[in-house]
Design a protein around this motif. Structure first.
Motif, short mmCIF file in Angstrom:
data_model
loop_
_atom_site.label_atom_id
_atom_site.label_comp_id
_atom_site.label_asym_id
_atom_site.label_seq_id
_atom_site.Cartn_x
_atom_site.Cartn_y
_atom_site.Cartn_z
N ASP A 150 0.81 -1.22 0.00
CA ASP A 150 0.00 0.00 0.00
C ASP A 150 0.85 1.27 0.00
N GLY A 151 2.16 1.14 0.19
CA GLY A 151 3.04 2.31 0.18
C GLY A 151 3.37 2.84 1.57
N GLU A 155 -0.56 5.30 4.05
CA GLU A 155 -1.34 4.99 2.84
C GLU A 155 -2.23 3.77 3.05
N SER A 156 -1.77 2.81 3.81
CA SER A 156 -2.55 1.61 4.10
C SER A 156 -3.80 1.96 4.91
N LYS A 158 -5.26 4.93 4.98
CA LYS A 158 -6.15 5.67 4.08
C LYS A 158 -6.93 4.72 3.18
N LYS A 159 -6.27 3.71 2.67
CA LYS A 159 -6.92 2.73 1.79
C LYS A 159 -8.03 2.00 2.54
N ARG A 162 -10.98 4.36 3.10
CA ARG A 162 -11.77 4.53 1.88
C ARG A 162 -12.68 3.33 1.65
#
Length: 170
Positions: A150-151, A155-156, A158-159, A162
């Motif tokens: 996921d970076g 970022e994980s 945030k993913k 979402r």
């Protein structure tokens, strides 16, 4: 996410602490790219200027010991390193590295089979190949690999958020 990595070896020793990775006096540099120019400056001053995308660091025992400095993992990654292999890692560095999207692999024996500049191939959760030899590796938990894919942790999260919001909408 890549499952096989092939790169040039940067060999380090035992007890590489976070101050060796990025000296504390450099920790206030606001831009990570600029800070990356000082990675390993006291131990390997050529590292930042000569490391290339895909290179692999091979360390000994207790890699990343010392202060809880997440910039240590960040400056390694900013210099193109995707994988660090060591006999063992300091616990806080281990978590910081995965949170920053850097893969750490524990393996013993590979350190004696390689030297600076050798080409190494790493197959995640399977083995390391270098100089005609193959070494087993400890399995990396799926949740940590997902963070890397996921970076990094931010970022994980945030993913996941979402995805949760999308479920609420549906």
């Amino acid at each position: 996410m890549e499952k096989v990595f092939k790169g040039r070896v940067w060999k380090m020793g035992d007890d590489i602490d976070t101050d060796t990775i990025i000296p504390g006096r450099r920790g206030t540099i606001p831009e990570m790219k600029e800070m990356g120019k000082y990675a390993f400056e006291l131990l390997r001053p050529e590292f930042a200027s000569e490391s290339k995308d895909g290179d692999i660091i091979v360390g000994g025992k207790n890699f990343g010991c010392g202060f809880s400095r997440e910039q240590a993992a960040s400056v390694i990654a900013i210099n193109g390193i995707k994988v660090v292999i060591a006999k063992s890692f300091a616990r806080i560095f281990f978590r910081n590295a995965f949170n920053k999207g850097l893969i750490l692999i524990e393996s013993d024996g590979v350190q004696d089979a390689c030297k600076d500049g050798d080409t190494m191939e790493v197959e995640l959760n399977k083995c390391i190949r270098v100089n005609g030899q193959e070494f087993p590796v400890k399995k990396i938990p799926d949740n940590l690999l997902q963070i890397v894919e996921d970076g990094g942790l931010i970022e994980s999260i945030k993913k996941r958020n979402r995805a949760l919001k999308q479920r609420e909408v549906n």
